[in-house]
Design an enzyme around this catalytic site. Structure first.
Site, PDB file in Angstrom:
ATOM      1  N   TYR A   1      -6.425 -13.769  -1.306  1.00  0.00           N
ATOM      2  CA  TYR A   1      -6.651 -12.657  -0.098  1.00  0.00           C
ATOM      3  C   TYR A   1      -5.397 -11.931  -0.244  1.00  0.00           C
ATOM      4  O   TYR A   1      -5.269 -10.625   0.005  1.00  0.00           O
ATOM      5  CB  TYR A   1      -6.783 -13.507   1.132  1.00  0.00           C
ATOM      6  CG  TYR A   1      -6.640 -12.368   2.348  1.00  0.00           C
ATOM      7  CD1 TYR A   1      -7.308 -11.296   2.583  1.00  0.00           C
ATOM      8  CD2 TYR A   1      -5.619 -12.916   3.380  1.00  0.00           C
ATOM      9  CE1 TYR A   1      -6.961 -10.529   3.852  1.00  0.00           C
ATOM     10  CE2 TYR A   1      -5.404 -12.069   4.627  1.00  0.00           C
ATOM     11  CZ  TYR A   1      -6.262 -10.822   4.807  1.00  0.00           C
ATOM     12  OH  TYR A   1      -5.954 -10.231   5.731  1.00  0.00           O
TER      13      TYR A   1
ATOM     14  N   SER B   1       0.151  -8.586  13.399  1.00  0.00           N
ATOM     15  CA  SER B   1      -1.333  -7.984  13.070  1.00  0.00           C
ATOM     16  C   SER B   1      -2.256  -8.125  14.297  1.00  0.00           C
ATOM     17  O   SER B   1      -2.422  -9.451  14.839  1.00  0.00           O
ATOM     18  CB  SER B   1      -1.718  -8.644  11.776  1.00  0.00           C
ATOM     19  OG  SER B   1      -3.234  -8.080  11.582  1.00  0.00           O
TER      20      SER B   1
ATOM     21  N   SER C   1       3.324   4.129   3.327  1.00  0.00           N
ATOM     22  CA  SER C   1       2.495   2.660   3.088  1.00  0.00           C
ATOM     23  C   SER C   1       1.037   2.957   2.358  1.00  0.00           C
ATOM     24  O   SER C   1       0.409   3.864   3.147  1.00  0.00           O
ATOM     25  CB  SER C   1       2.544   2.122   4.218  1.00  0.00           C
ATOM     26  OG  SER C   1       1.394   0.800   3.993  1.00  0.00           O
TER      27      SER C   1
ATOM     28  N   HIS D   1      -0.843   0.295   2.384  1.00  0.00           N
ATOM     29  CA  HIS D   1      -1.411  -1.022   2.567  1.00  0.00           C
ATOM     30  C   HIS D   1      -1.236  -2.123   1.466  1.00  0.00           C
ATOM     31  O   HIS D   1      -2.090  -2.835   1.484  1.00  0.00           O
ATOM     32  CB  HIS D   1      -2.710  -0.802   2.980  1.00  0.00           C
ATOM     33  CG  HIS D   1      -3.343  -1.637   4.200  1.00  0.00           C
ATOM     34  ND1 HIS D   1      -3.407  -0.913   5.460  1.00  0.00           N
ATOM     35  CD2 HIS D   1      -3.675  -2.903   4.490  1.00  0.00           C
ATOM     36  CE1 HIS D   1      -3.757  -1.949   6.388  1.00  0.00           C
ATOM     37  NE2 HIS D   1      -3.981  -3.014   5.718  1.00  0.00           N
TER      38      HIS D   1
ATOM     39  N   ARG E   1      -4.111  -1.947  -1.158  1.00  0.00           N
ATOM     40  CA  ARG E   1      -5.326  -2.676  -0.528  1.00  0.00           C
ATOM     41  C   ARG E   1      -6.359  -1.753  -0.009  1.00  0.00           C
ATOM     42  O   ARG E   1      -7.375  -2.161   0.218  1.00  0.00           O
ATOM     43  CB  ARG E   1      -4.993  -3.829   0.625  1.00  0.00           C
ATOM     44  CG  ARG E   1      -4.002  -4.968   0.184  1.00  0.00           C
ATOM     45  CD  ARG E   1      -3.470  -5.520   1.386  1.00  0.00           C
ATOM     46  NE  ARG E   1      -4.160  -6.653   1.785  1.00  0.00           N
ATOM     47  CZ  ARG E   1      -4.768  -7.792   1.449  1.00  0.00           C
ATOM     48  NH1 ARG E   1      -4.088  -8.371   0.334  1.00  0.00           N
ATOM     49  NH2 ARG E   1      -5.214  -8.644   2.149  1.00  0.00           N
TER      50      ARG E   1
ATOM     51  N   GLY F   1       5.106  -3.037  -2.273  1.00  0.00           N
ATOM     52  CA  GLY F   1       5.692  -3.281  -3.467  1.00  0.00           C
ATOM     53  C   GLY F   1       7.108  -3.864  -3.583  1.00  0.00           C
ATOM     54  O   GLY F   1       7.822  -4.226  -4.454  1.00  0.00           O
TER      55      GLY F   1
ATOM     56  N   ARG G   1       3.862  -9.060   1.382  1.00  0.00           N
ATOM     57  CA  ARG G   1       3.669 -10.355   0.681  1.00  0.00           C
ATOM     58  C   ARG G   1       4.978 -11.209   0.341  1.00  0.00           C
ATOM     59  O   ARG G   1       4.869 -12.443   0.284  1.00  0.00           O
ATOM     60  CB  ARG G   1       3.066  -9.948  -1.068  1.00  0.00           C
ATOM     61  CG  ARG G   1       1.699  -9.408  -0.411  1.00  0.00           C
ATOM     62  CD  ARG G   1       1.114  -9.037  -2.098  1.00  0.00           C
ATOM     63  NE  ARG G   1      -0.073  -8.374  -1.964  1.00  0.00           N
ATOM     64  CZ  ARG G   1      -0.292  -7.095  -1.717  1.00  0.00           C
ATOM     65  NH1 ARG G   1       0.649  -6.395  -1.640  1.00  0.00           N
ATOM     66  NH2 ARG G   1      -1.405  -6.671  -1.449  1.00  0.00           N
TER      67      ARG G   1
HETATM   68  C1  LIG Z   1      -2.787 -10.381   3.050  1.00  0.00           C
HETATM   69  C2  LIG Z   1      -2.412  -9.242   3.582  1.00  0.00           C
HETATM   70  C3  LIG Z   1      -3.088  -8.704   5.057  1.00  0.00           C
HETATM   71  C4  LIG Z   1      -2.575  -7.693   5.692  1.00  0.00           C
HETATM   72  N1  LIG Z   1      -2.956  -7.307   6.890  1.00  0.00           N
HETATM   73  C5  LIG Z   1      -2.768  -6.247   7.403  1.00  0.00           C
HETATM   74  C6  LIG Z   1      -3.142  -5.945   8.789  1.00  0.00           C
HETATM   75  O1  LIG Z   1      -3.636  -6.718   9.189  1.00  0.00           O
HETATM   76  N2  LIG Z   1      -2.443  -4.825   9.413  1.00  0.00           N
HETATM   77  C7  LIG Z   1      -2.000  -3.940   8.825  1.00  0.00           C
HETATM   78  O2  LIG Z   1      -1.549  -2.950   9.309  1.00  0.00           O
HETATM   79  N3  LIG Z   1      -1.444  -4.067   7.574  1.00  0.00           N
HETATM   80  C8  LIG Z   1      -1.945  -5.322   6.865  1.00  0.00           C
HETATM   81  N4  LIG Z   1      -1.354  -5.335   5.670  1.00  0.00           N
HETATM   82  C9  LIG Z   1      -0.554  -4.730   5.084  1.00  0.00           C
HETATM   83  C10 LIG Z   1       0.907  -4.924   5.291  1.00  0.00           C
HETATM   84  O3  LIG Z   1       1.215  -4.588   6.620  1.00  0.00           O
HETATM   85  C11 LIG Z   1       1.777  -4.143   4.503  1.00  0.00           C
HETATM   86  O4  LIG Z   1       1.411  -2.715   4.444  1.00  0.00           O
HETATM   87  C12 LIG Z   1       1.805  -4.417   2.972  1.00  0.00           C
HETATM   88  O5  LIG Z   1       1.471  -5.957   2.743  1.00  0.00           O
HETATM   89  C13 LIG Z   1       3.012  -4.043   2.319  1.00  0.00           C
HETATM   90  O6  LIG Z   1       2.905  -4.364   0.895  1.00  0.00           O
HETATM   91  P1  LIG Z   1       3.578  -5.702  -0.149  1.00  0.00           P
HETATM   92  O7  LIG Z   1       2.664  -6.761   0.530  1.00  0.00           O
HETATM   93  O8  LIG Z   1       3.700  -5.152  -1.165  1.00  0.00           O
HETATM   94  O9  LIG Z   1       4.971  -5.825   0.777  1.00  0.00           O
HETATM   95  C14 LIG Z   1      -1.786  -6.624   4.853  1.00  0.00           C
HETATM   96  C15 LIG Z   1      -1.213  -6.925   4.069  1.00  0.00           C
HETATM   97  C16 LIG Z   1      -1.470  -8.035   3.170  1.00  0.00           C
HETATM   98  C17 LIG Z   1      -0.905  -8.743   1.808  1.00  0.00           C
END
Ligand SMILES: Cc1cc2nc3c(=O)[nH]c(=O)nc-3n(C[C@H](O)[C@H](O)[C@H](O)COP(=O)(O)O)c2cc1C
Length: 388
Positions: free
Chosen positions: A25, A107, A274, A276, A279, A309, A331
């Site tokens: 996930y 979150s 961002s 996300h 994702r 990233g 992450r």
């Molecule tokens: C497992 C996971 C769950 C996430 N859930 C949310 C969330 O609930 N709300 C949100 O705004 N972003 C969510 N994100 C995005 C993160 O806030 C963030 O934008 C992203 O992780 C940044 O990238 P990085 O993981 O490469 O640092 C999620 C990211 C991951 C990896």
């Protein structure tokens, strides 16, 4: 315990410790994962300009994000289901952030609720808000954030509908995990994770179950999520949310200069460049490549942050040099949390801080607030030379 010198070390331990469903996930992007990969690899295209024989004593990485003091320009990004990576994960991550002196953003889709985190921390945190159709729920969410003394609301604008991650569908991702022969077989190899999970009551979506109408048990949650996320979201709707929250506001999920300008017009205090974490829209530009055109478009109209990233202090330094006031990490801290709980989040922050501090010094700077594009060598066309 192995010696941990880089974020990758934490990721290796995390992978061993946490059920596959939750590792996947976290460690996946949508569709082909092109954007997920390029978020990291595009940082490698930026080179740091080494300088020598410059007094590097008396260094400081302290700065401010949305006017709040931070020990370094890093915030913990909102990550759904953090409490499935490690029991009570949101509370542990928020505690580590508080002790380190960086902001924690909770979150909407967390396991621990706003109230759980507020009760277990002493400094205000930020609250991320998904934009749902249900006005009642939205108003109550902002009110709950106010009551918990959250010091900023973060509206995520890049998830009107969910990007597809193949592994989540194949693994049958859920919180708590559904018991299938495959998931049981995998969890049987994750005993310390399971024992900790059995000791907490917090195994459901704490901000939703019992708060959203018609969701009293988690089995109705999937339907609720699919029905509740607002595909009709537009900037007028965001203006309505602005009226529900009079504190500092951050708009998260901007990757195009035109959207950045729209965000300036709704009265936000900052935006997060961002995608996300790769994702949502696979094939979108990496955040670090998208940053410069956005900085050029908004000028000093709004504070700009970046995520997606960031895995090292060098990445933070590069983003700050390109003009970001700070970076959010997702992450990078989840690896730490999954590996070692609160101590792992602290370790992730320490690793990033040390990398940032040393790299800044070797670039000839002693104060993060003086870091600018001059410390970078940016390849021509890095931000794109696109057809009109
Ligand atoms: C497992 C996971 C769950 C996430 N859930 C949310 C969330 O609930 N709300 C949100 O705004 N972003 C969510 N994100 C995005 C993160 O806030 C963030 O934008 C992203 O992780 C940044 O990238 P990085 O993981 O490469 O640092 C999620 C990211 C991951 C990896």
């Amino acid at each position: 315990m192995p010696v941990i010198t880089e974020i990758e070390d934490l990721k290796r331990i995390y992978k061993r410790r946490v059920p596959k469903m939750f590792y996947d996930y976290c460690e996946s992007g949508s569709w082909t994962e092109q954007t997920f990969r390029e978020n990291c690899t595009d940082f490698d295209q930026l080179y740091l300009r080494q300088r020598v024989a410059i007094d590097m004593t008396g260094r400081s990485t302290a700065t401010q994000m949305i006017g709040q003091d931070v020990a370094m320009p890093v915030a913990l990004a909102p990550v759904g289901m953090t409490g499935m990576q490690n029991a009570d994960g949101e509370i542990k991550a928020a505690k580590a952030a508080e002790k380190f002196g960086v902001p924690y953003c909770l979150s909407t889709m967390s396991i621990c609720s706003i109230e759980d985190v507020a009760e277990n921390t002493s400094k205000p945190f930020w609250m991320q808000v998904y934009t749902l159709k249900d006005d009642d729920y939205m108003k109550r969410l902002f009110d709950r954030a106010k009551a918990a003394k959250c010091s900023a609301a973060v509206i995520t604008v890049d998830l009107q509908m969910l990007g597809q991650r193949h592994k989540d569908l194949k693994n049958g991702l859920s919180a708590p995990p559904k018991l299938t022969p495959k998931s049981i077989a995998n969890m049987a190899t994750k005993v310390p994770w399971g024992l900790e999970m059995l000791q907490t009551k917090r195994r459901f979506f704490g901000n939703i179950v019992g708060h959203a109408k018609g969701v009293t048990d988690p089995s109705s949650l999937t339907t609720w999520t699919a029905q509740s996320f607002d595909q009709a979201l537009d900037w007028d709707r965001i203006r309505e949310f602005r009226k529900m929250w009079d504190g500092p506001l951050i708009i998260k999920g901007i990757i195009d200069p035109r959207d950045a300008l729209e965000a300036c017009n709704v009265g936000a205090d900052a935006i997060v460049v961002s995608n996300h974490g790769g994702r949502q829209l696979d094939g979108a530009l990496s955040s670090i490549r998208a940053l410069a055109p956005i900085m050029d478009a908004v000028g000093d109209k709004i504070e700009v942050h970046l995520d997606s990233g960031v895995r090292s202090g060098q990445d933070v330094l590069k983003a700050v040099a390109m003009g970001a006031k700070g970076c959010w990490i997702g992450r990078a801290y989840i690896y730490g949390l999954g590996a070692m709980g609160e101590a792992g989040v602290t370790r992730a922050l320490e690793v990033i801080h040390k990398e940032l501090d040393v790299s800044m010094a070797l670039c000839g700077r002693t104060d993060i607030n003086t870091v600018d594009r001059d410390i970078l060598m940016i390849p021509k066309g890095f931000s794109g030379d696109w057809e009109e």
